[in-house]
Design a protein around this motif. Structure first.
Motif, mmCIF file in Angstrom:
data_model
loop_
_atom_site.group_PDB
_atom_site.id
_atom_site.type_symbol
_atom_site.label_atom_id
_atom_site.label_comp_id
_atom_site.label_asym_id
_atom_site.label_seq_id
_atom_site.Cartn_x
_atom_site.Cartn_y
_atom_site.Cartn_z
ATOM 1 N N SER A 192 45.516 23.120 27.080
ATOM 2 C CA SER A 192 45.633 24.197 26.103
ATOM 3 C C SER A 192 47.103 24.541 25.882
ATOM 4 C CB SER A 192 44.864 25.440 26.574
ATOM 5 O OG SER A 192 45.433 25.950 27.744
ATOM 6 N N SER A 193 47.376 25.228 24.792
ATOM 7 C CA SER A 193 48.761 25.611 24.501
ATOM 8 C C SER A 193 49.255 26.572 25.576
ATOM 9 C CB SER A 193 48.861 26.260 23.124
ATOM 10 O OG SER A 193 48.108 27.448 23.092
ATOM 11 N N PHE A 194 50.538 26.535 25.825
ATOM 12 C CA PHE A 194 51.108 27.364 26.895
ATOM 13 C C PHE A 194 51.349 28.775 26.364
ATOM 14 C CE2 PHE A 194 54.243 28.708 30.073
ATOM 15 C CZ PHE A 194 53.546 28.353 31.200
ATOM 16 N N ASN A 195 50.268 29.520 26.197
ATOM 17 C CA ASN A 195 50.331 30.889 25.695
ATOM 18 C C ASN A 195 50.180 31.840 26.872
ATOM 19 O OD1 ASN A 195 50.211 33.252 24.330
ATOM 20 N ND2 ASN A 195 48.246 32.869 23.360
ATOM 21 N N THR A 196 51.299 32.401 27.320
ATOM 22 C CA THR A 196 51.258 33.287 28.487
ATOM 23 C C THR A 196 51.696 34.698 28.142
ATOM 24 O OG1 THR A 196 53.498 32.650 29.100
ATOM 25 C CG2 THR A 196 51.688 31.379 30.085
ATOM 26 N N GLN A 197 51.587 35.082 26.870
ATOM 27 C CA GLN A 197 52.045 36.410 26.461
ATOM 28 C C GLN A 197 51.379 37.527 27.258
ATOM 29 O OE1 GLN A 197 51.145 36.499 22.326
ATOM 30 N NE2 GLN A 197 52.948 35.322 21.724
ATOM 31 N N ARG A 198 50.108 37.365 27.587
ATOM 32 C CA ARG A 198 49.383 38.432 28.291
ATOM 33 C C ARG A 198 49.813 38.583 29.749
ATOM 34 N NH1 ARG A 198 44.928 35.937 25.472
ATOM 35 N NH2 ARG A 198 44.266 37.250 23.765
ATOM 36 N N ILE A 199 50.450 37.540 30.303
ATOM 37 C CA ILE A 199 50.785 37.600 31.727
ATOM 38 C C ILE A 199 52.276 37.437 32.006
ATOM 39 C CG2 ILE A 199 48.513 36.866 32.522
ATOM 40 C CD1 ILE A 199 49.711 34.033 32.829
ATOM 41 N N ASP A 200 53.105 37.346 30.965
ATOM 42 C CA ASP A 200 54.542 37.138 31.179
ATOM 43 C C ASP A 200 55.156 38.197 32.090
ATOM 44 O OD1 ASP A 200 54.730 34.805 29.774
ATOM 45 O OD2 ASP A 200 55.352 35.771 27.897
ATOM 46 N N HIS A 201 54.725 39.428 31.975
ATOM 47 C CA HIS A 201 55.303 40.498 32.794
ATOM 48 C C HIS A 201 54.953 40.355 34.280
ATOM 49 C CE1 HIS A 201 51.265 41.835 31.791
ATOM 50 N NE2 HIS A 201 51.323 42.616 32.855
ATOM 51 N N LEU A 202 53.955 39.563 34.611
ATOM 52 C CA LEU A 202 53.565 39.382 36.008
ATOM 53 C C LEU A 202 54.524 38.473 36.761
ATOM 54 C CD1 LEU A 202 49.718 38.957 35.595
ATOM 55 C CD2 LEU A 202 50.993 41.034 36.107
ATOM 56 N N TYR A 203 55.313 37.681 36.040
ATOM 57 C CA TYR A 203 56.251 36.765 36.681
ATOM 58 C C TYR A 203 57.379 37.498 37.412
ATOM 59 C CZ TYR A 203 54.261 32.767 34.243
ATOM 60 O OH TYR A 203 53.423 31.792 33.791
ATOM 61 N N GLN A 204 57.569 38.777 37.152
ATOM 62 C CA GLN A 204 58.669 39.530 37.757
ATOM 63 C C GLN A 204 58.593 39.539 39.273
ATOM 64 O OE1 GLN A 204 58.491 43.340 35.909
ATOM 65 N NE2 GLN A 204 59.079 42.563 33.907
ATOM 66 N N ASP A 205 57.394 39.579 39.819
ATOM 67 C CA ASP A 205 57.235 39.595 41.272
ATOM 68 C C ASP A 205 56.410 38.385 41.685
ATOM 69 O OD1 ASP A 205 57.194 40.156 43.919
ATOM 70 O OD2 ASP A 205 56.143 42.055 43.755
ATOM 71 N N SER A 206 57.040 37.223 41.739
ATOM 72 C CA SER A 206 56.313 35.991 42.005
ATOM 73 C C SER A 206 55.909 35.827 43.471
ATOM 74 C CB SER A 206 57.148 34.785 41.561
ATOM 75 O OG SER A 206 58.360 34.738 42.273
ATOM 76 N N ARG A 207 56.261 36.773 44.338
ATOM 77 C CA ARG A 207 55.811 36.693 45.733
ATOM 78 C C ARG A 207 54.298 36.835 45.821
ATOM 79 N NH1 ARG A 207 58.449 41.503 48.442
ATOM 80 N NH2 ARG A 207 57.966 42.329 46.407
ATOM 81 N N TYR A 208 53.701 37.542 44.875
ATOM 82 C CA TYR A 208 52.278 37.817 44.927
ATOM 83 C C TYR A 208 51.517 37.209 43.760
ATOM 84 C CZ TYR A 208 54.064 41.143 48.255
ATOM 85 O OH TYR A 208 54.701 41.711 49.310
ATOM 86 N N TYR A 209 52.159 36.297 43.036
ATOM 87 C CA TYR A 209 51.545 35.748 41.838
ATOM 88 C C TYR A 209 51.927 34.284 41.683
ATOM 89 C CZ TYR A 209 50.510 34.983 36.957
ATOM 90 O OH TYR A 209 50.039 34.472 35.787
ATOM 91 N N CYS A 210 50.963 33.427 41.368
ATOM 92 C CA CYS A 210 51.237 32.001 41.194
ATOM 93 C C CYS A 210 50.361 31.476 40.051
ATOM 94 C CB CYS A 210 50.894 31.264 42.478
ATOM 95 S SG CYS A 210 51.044 29.480 42.347
ATOM 96 N N LEU A 211 50.973 30.750 39.102
ATOM 97 C CA LEU A 211 50.246 30.157 37.985
ATOM 98 C C LEU A 211 50.228 28.647 38.147
ATOM 99 C CD1 LEU A 211 48.842 30.493 35.229
ATOM 100 C CD2 LEU A 211 51.105 30.282 34.188
ATOM 101 N N THR A 212 49.041 28.040 38.075
ATOM 102 C CA THR A 212 48.892 26.602 38.250
ATOM 103 C C THR A 212 48.184 26.017 37.034
ATOM 104 O OG1 THR A 212 48.680 26.926 40.636
ATOM 105 C CG2 THR A 212 47.946 24.818 39.757
ATOM 106 N N GLU A 213 48.693 24.888 36.555
ATOM 107 C CA GLU A 213 48.054 24.182 35.438
ATOM 108 C C GLU A 213 47.151 23.082 35.980
ATOM 109 O OE1 GLU A 213 51.176 22.690 33.003
ATOM 110 O OE2 GLU A 213 51.527 24.618 32.059
ATOM 111 N N VAL A 214 45.949 22.981 35.418
ATOM 112 C CA VAL A 214 45.010 21.937 35.845
ATOM 113 C C VAL A 214 44.349 21.329 34.613
ATOM 114 C CG1 VAL A 214 44.529 23.017 38.056
ATOM 115 C CG2 VAL A 214 43.110 23.580 36.098
ATOM 116 N N ASP A 215 43.717 20.208 34.805
ATOM 117 C CA ASP A 215 42.939 19.563 33.727
ATOM 118 C C ASP A 215 41.498 19.452 34.143
ATOM 119 O OD1 ASP A 215 44.715 19.131 31.656
ATOM 120 O OD2 ASP A 215 45.499 17.324 32.587
#
Length: 60
Positions: free
Chosen positions: A37-60
């Motif tokens: 899918s397209s890399f649309n992360t507008q809804r979660i971009d603000h979560l990247y500020q504290d990456s100690r508790y957040y991880c995004l993984t791409e899968v197929d």
């Protein structure tokens, strides 16, 4: 010890709101999005500020 949540479809509306809620409750959040899918992360971009508790993984 912190609880860990795995959210499939985190870039969607429901997944983004769930991620925010769980981060507020001190969860460690792992999110999965489809690589095809397209890399649309507008809804979660603000979560990247504290990456100690957040991880995004791409899968197929």
């Amino acid at each position: 010890m912190k609880k860990v949540a795995l959210i499939i479809g985190i870039t969607g509306q429901d997944g983004a709101y769930l991620a925010e809620l769980l981060l507020e409750k001190n969860y460690i959040v792992h999110g999965i999005k489809r690589r095809a899918s397209s890399f649309n992360t507008q809804r979660i971009d603000h979560l990247y500020q504290d990456s100690r508790y957040y991880c995004l993984t791409e899968v197929d």
